[in-house]
Design a protein around this motif. Structure first.
Motif, PDB file in Angstrom:
ATOM      1  N   ASN A   7     114.862  97.009  -1.640  1.00 32.07           N
ATOM      2  CA  ASN A   7     115.677  97.723  -2.658  1.00 32.07           C
ATOM      3  C   ASN A   7     115.236  99.098  -3.136  1.00 32.07           C
ATOM      4  OD1 ASN A   7     116.308  94.994  -3.506  1.00 32.07           O
ATOM      5  ND2 ASN A   7     114.373  94.833  -4.332  1.00 32.07           N
ATOM      6  N   ALA A   8     115.283 100.050  -2.165  1.00 28.29           N
ATOM      7  CA  ALA A   8     114.877 101.366  -2.290  1.00 28.29           C
ATOM      8  C   ALA A   8     115.945 102.342  -2.383  1.00 28.29           C
ATOM      9  CB  ALA A   8     113.929 101.956  -1.002  1.00 28.29           C
ATOM     10  N   ALA A   9     116.025 103.442  -2.956  1.00 33.02           N
ATOM     11  CA  ALA A   9     116.869 104.328  -3.020  1.00 33.02           C
ATOM     12  C   ALA A   9     116.205 105.512  -1.711  1.00 33.02           C
ATOM     13  CB  ALA A   9     116.961 105.300  -4.252  1.00 33.02           C
ATOM     14  N   ILE A  10     117.063 105.712  -0.666  1.00 31.47           N
ATOM     15  CA  ILE A  10     116.321 106.336   0.303  1.00 31.47           C
ATOM     16  C   ILE A  10     116.893 107.728   0.708  1.00 31.47           C
ATOM     17  CG2 ILE A  10     116.275 106.315   3.116  1.00 31.47           C
ATOM     18  CD1 ILE A  10     116.702 103.025   2.842  1.00 31.47           C
ATOM     19  N   ILE A  11     116.218 108.568   0.425  1.00 29.59           N
ATOM     20  CA  ILE A  11     116.667 110.271   0.819  1.00 29.59           C
ATOM     21  C   ILE A  11     116.409 110.331   2.296  1.00 29.59           C
ATOM     22  CG2 ILE A  11     116.149 112.551   0.354  1.00 29.59           C
ATOM     23  CD1 ILE A  11     115.033 111.340  -2.560  1.00 29.59           C
ATOM     24  N   SER A  12     117.436 110.027   3.021  1.00 32.07           N
ATOM     25  CA  SER A  12     117.272 109.689   4.304  1.00 32.07           C
ATOM     26  C   SER A  12     117.230 111.068   5.508  1.00 32.07           C
ATOM     27  CB  SER A  12     118.614 109.108   5.060  1.00 32.07           C
ATOM     28  OG  SER A  12     119.949 110.081   4.764  1.00 32.07           O
ATOM     29  N   GLN A  13     117.505 112.052   5.091  1.00 29.54           N
ATOM     30  CA  GLN A  13     117.467 113.424   5.501  1.00 29.54           C
ATOM     31  C   GLN A  13     117.733 113.420   6.974  1.00 29.54           C
ATOM     32  OE1 GLN A  13     116.695 115.525   3.211  1.00 29.54           O
ATOM     33  NE2 GLN A  13     115.376 116.640   4.594  1.00 29.54           N
ATOM     34  N   ASP A  14     119.092 112.460   6.954  1.00 29.50           N
ATOM     35  CA  ASP A  14     119.818 112.513   8.180  1.00 29.50           C
ATOM     36  C   ASP A  14     120.898 113.755   8.116  1.00 29.50           C
ATOM     37  OD1 ASP A  14     122.033 111.867   6.484  1.00 29.50           O
ATOM     38  OD2 ASP A  14     122.240 109.786   7.130  1.00 29.50           O
ATOM     39  N   GLU A  15     121.673 113.627   9.282  1.00 22.85           N
ATOM     40  CA  GLU A  15     122.671 114.907   9.564  1.00 22.85           C
ATOM     41  C   GLU A  15     123.412 115.257   8.301  1.00 22.85           C
ATOM     42  OE1 GLU A  15     122.977 117.189  11.890  1.00 22.85           O
ATOM     43  OE2 GLU A  15     121.254 116.329  12.856  1.00 22.85           O
ATOM     44  N   LYS A  16     123.668 114.159   7.372  1.00 24.37           N
ATOM     45  CA  LYS A  16     124.582 114.325   6.491  1.00 24.37           C
ATOM     46  C   LYS A  16     123.834 114.270   5.047  1.00 24.37           C
ATOM     47  CE  LYS A  16     128.591 111.615   8.101  1.00 24.37           C
ATOM     48  NZ  LYS A  16     129.035 110.236   8.107  1.00 24.37           N
ATOM     49  N   VAL A  19     121.938 110.005   0.740  1.00 20.96           N
ATOM     50  CA  VAL A  19     121.161 109.041   0.014  1.00 20.96           C
ATOM     51  C   VAL A  19     121.569 107.742  -0.369  1.00 20.96           C
ATOM     52  CG1 VAL A  19     119.887 108.907  -2.421  1.00 20.96           C
ATOM     53  CG2 VAL A  19     120.564 111.276  -1.356  1.00 20.96           C
ATOM     54  N   LEU A  20     120.787 106.773   0.344  1.00 20.77           N
ATOM     55  CA  LEU A  20     121.369 105.240   0.255  1.00 20.77           C
ATOM     56  C   LEU A  20     120.578 104.576  -0.825  1.00 20.77           C
ATOM     57  CD1 LEU A  20     120.419 105.096   4.298  1.00 20.77           C
ATOM     58  CD2 LEU A  20     122.654 105.619   3.280  1.00 20.77           C
ATOM     59  N   ARG A  21     121.265 104.082  -1.627  1.00 21.56           N
ATOM     60  CA  ARG A  21     120.773 103.389  -2.746  1.00 21.56           C
ATOM     61  C   ARG A  21     120.815 101.875  -2.543  1.00 21.56           C
ATOM     62  NH1 ARG A  21     120.153 107.068  -7.094  1.00 21.56           N
ATOM     63  NH2 ARG A  21     121.054 109.051  -6.592  1.00 21.56           N
ATOM     64  N   GLY A  22     119.793 101.235  -2.980  1.00 24.15           N
ATOM     65  CA  GLY A  22     119.634  99.603  -2.942  1.00 24.15           C
ATOM     66  C   GLY A  22     119.611  99.349  -1.624  1.00 24.15           C
ATOM     67  N   PHE A  23     118.929  99.865  -0.572  1.00 23.58           N
ATOM     68  CA  PHE A  23     118.718  99.771   0.860  1.00 23.58           C
ATOM     69  C   PHE A  23     117.589  98.954   1.160  1.00 23.58           C
ATOM     70  CE2 PHE A  23     122.228 101.108   3.923  1.00 23.58           C
ATOM     71  CZ  PHE A  23     123.156 101.411   2.793  1.00 23.58           C
ATOM     72  N   ASP A  24     117.202  98.391   2.253  1.00 27.02           N
ATOM     73  CA  ASP A  24     115.980  97.688   2.604  1.00 27.02           C
ATOM     74  C   ASP A  24     115.736  98.658   4.134  1.00 27.02           C
ATOM     75  OD1 ASP A  24     116.344  96.149   0.737  1.00 27.02           O
ATOM     76  OD2 ASP A  24     116.934  94.579   1.977  1.00 27.02           O
ATOM     77  N   LYS A  37     121.350  97.182   3.779  1.00 24.81           N
ATOM     78  CA  LYS A  37     121.209  96.090   2.506  1.00 24.81           C
ATOM     79  C   LYS A  37     121.037  94.907   2.740  1.00 24.81           C
ATOM     80  CE  LYS A  37     123.875  98.968  -0.546  1.00 24.81           C
ATOM     81  NZ  LYS A  37     124.896  99.238  -1.596  1.00 24.81           N
ATOM     82  N   GLY A  38     120.173  94.195   1.834  1.00 21.68           N
ATOM     83  CA  GLY A  38     119.935  92.991   2.067  1.00 21.68           C
ATOM     84  C   GLY A  38     119.317  92.392   3.360  1.00 21.68           C
ATOM     85  N   ILE A  39     118.343  92.955   3.815  1.00 21.93           N
ATOM     86  CA  ILE A  39     117.714  92.541   5.267  1.00 21.93           C
ATOM     87  C   ILE A  39     116.966  91.009   5.123  1.00 21.93           C
ATOM     88  CG2 ILE A  39     115.912  92.955   6.959  1.00 21.93           C
ATOM     89  CD1 ILE A  39     116.718  96.015   6.933  1.00 21.93           C
ATOM     90  N   LYS A  40     117.411  90.058   5.720  1.00 19.89           N
ATOM     91  CA  LYS A  40     116.667  88.763   5.560  1.00 19.89           C
ATOM     92  C   LYS A  40     115.565  88.375   6.362  1.00 19.89           C
ATOM     93  CE  LYS A  40     119.862  87.142   2.553  1.00 19.89           C
ATOM     94  NZ  LYS A  40     120.091  88.401   1.794  1.00 19.89           N
ATOM     95  N   GLU A  41     115.374  89.252   7.394  1.00 21.85           N
ATOM     96  CA  GLU A  41     114.266  88.941   8.246  1.00 21.85           C
ATOM     97  C   GLU A  41     112.751  89.024   7.667  1.00 21.85           C
ATOM     98  OE1 GLU A  41     116.671  91.114   9.662  1.00 21.85           O
ATOM     99  OE2 GLU A  41     116.122  91.362  11.760  1.00 21.85           O
TER     100      GLU A  41
END
Ligand SMILES: [Zn+2]
Length: 429
Positions: A7-16, A19-24, A37-41
């Motif tokens: 459930n993170a907001a990720i400041i990815s610092q990728d090329e673009k 900012v990914l909200r609600g990601f695992d 999103k919603g990784i089940k592993e």
């Protein structure tokens, strides 16, 4: 080992700069295996990052970690007398064990500040390497070499520089890398620089060097050989993408394009430069325009006096704006780039970005503190108002080394007490 950040907001610092909200984030071993999103592993460790921001770990590209022992010992002095009257005489009394404790103190401070990797140039590097190994941090270590034209000293320094590279490269499960550290063109002879170049090629190792920090060193070299420092290094064939050059404040336009063309990474140390009154801001804008990789460093704790990359990002942005009478230059996003992806590039790390396949080096920031509410723009908060107090968790090489504000691999209380004792003893010798 596996780790799942939910459930993170990720400041990815990728090329673009997404900012990914609600990601695992799923970490397997030392790498980021998935960002979705919603990784089940299932994972061995699960960290809930709801309401928090995940940011790539800061890469402090210029440090002398053990100098924490002299923090606050000699402030408000001119650089050259500061070095010769205060710092060098104390450093002459240092022992490896002091360096070890000073470095542990630096590691604790860096971990709490969200730094996951640092570049270091100093001596008694075994002490620093031991501290890095125990702390869980990543580092690129170099023995700082100075010969002042003395052949005997040169040979001794080169032997030690080579020993450090041989003994420590790839150690601590790959967290330690090594480089050669000729101190600066004004303290190293041409022969030392040439031999360094040879050794760097032989070992495929990077080179850390101080370059054009002060106007004095530029004029001194010009008087001596008719060339400015970067021109001098250029003619030696010294400049390449293996070189990480700190400061670069007093550089001409043609030196900026030479450094950029040769692929040198330049490291801005705004706090240290201003504290020692270098008088000139690194021309960051010109380096950007020339296509150079610009990274960020704190420099040692006695010319800063903090190892906080939050402060260094903010000072970098403010210094450029003020020096250029232009509030637009070096914006928050660019300042964060300096501290993350650009730093990783400078040190040749597959990090600085949160994406699949990258090294799992990142921090989880808790913005529920007075200075980081509200969040209109998370990057602005990180650069202009956050501090180490926002750093809740830190992951390096896939391992949690700070969890809920607690240092995991070191005894922080013991280190603070011991470092105080060692520092008191050092200044009384
Ligand atoms: Zn330095």
């Amino acid at each position: 080992m596996s780790l799942l950040v939910k459930n993170a907001a990720i400041i990815s610092q990728d090329e673009k700069r997404s900012v990914l909200r609600g990601f695992d984030i799923l970490v397997e071993g030392s790498r980021i295996a998935r960002v979705a999103k919603g990784i089940k592993e299932k994972a061995e460790f699960v960290v809930d990052a709801k309401g928090c921001f995940v940011v790539p770990g800061f890469v402090n590209c210029h440090n002398h970690a053990a100098m924490t022992l002299l923090r606050g010992y000699a402030d408000d002095m001119e650089l050259h007398s500061w070095l010769s009257a205060k710092i060098w005489p104390r450093e002459a009394k240092l022992k490896e064990d002091d360096v070890y404790w000073g470095s542990l103190l630096a590691c604790v401070e860096m971990i709490r500040g969200g730094t996951t990797c640092f570049a270091d140039m100093y001596f008694f590097m075994d002490g620093i390497a031991r501290a890095v190994e125990e702390s869980g941090l990543r580092a690129n270590l170099s023995h700082g070499m100075i010969d002042l034209g003395d052949k005997g000293k040169r040979e001794k320094e080169l032997r030690e520089g080579e020993r450090v590279v041989r003994e420590w490269n790839g150690k601590a499960g790959g967290r330690i890398s090594t480089s050669f550290g000729p101190h600066a063109p004004y303290t190293c002879s041409r022969e030392l620089l040439e031999k360094t170049l040879e050794l760097s090629k032989k070992y495929g190792a990077k080179i850390q060097i101080h370059l054009s920090e002060t106007r004095k060193e530029v004029f001194d070299l010009k008087k001596q050989c008719g060339k400015r420092p970067a021109e001098f290094l250029g003619e030696l064939g010294f400049l390449s993408s293996e070189v990480v050059a700190s400061h670069c404040c007093w550089v001409s336009k043609s030196e900026v394009s030479l450094l950029a063309k040769r692929g040198v990474s330049v490291v801005h140390n705004p706090v240290s430069n201003m504290k020692l009154a270098g008088g000139n801001a690194m021309p960051v804008q010109e380096f950007f325009e020339a296509g150079a990789n610009v990274a960020l460093g704190t420099d040692g704790a006695c010319s800063n006096n903090s190892l906080s990359m939050f402060e260094s990002m903010k000072f970098a942005a403010l210094l450029q704006k003020n020096a250029r009478w232009d509030a637009v230059v070096l914006n928050a996003q660019q300042a964060l780039d300096l501290a993350t992806r650009n730093g990783a590039k400078a040190l040749g790390l597959n990090a600085g970005v949160i994406a699949e396949g990258k090294l799992a080096d990142f921090s989880i920031l808790d913005f529920s503190k007075p200075s980081t509410v509200p969040v209109h723009n998370a990057v602005s908060n990180i650069v202009y108002s956050a501090s180490p107090s926002n750093v809740r968790d830190v992951v390096v090489n896939g391992k949690l080394i700070l969890l809920n504000g607690k240092i995991q691999m070191l005894d922080e209380e013991k280190i603070l007490a011991k470092a105080q004792k060692v520092a008191e003893d050092l200044v009384s010798r």
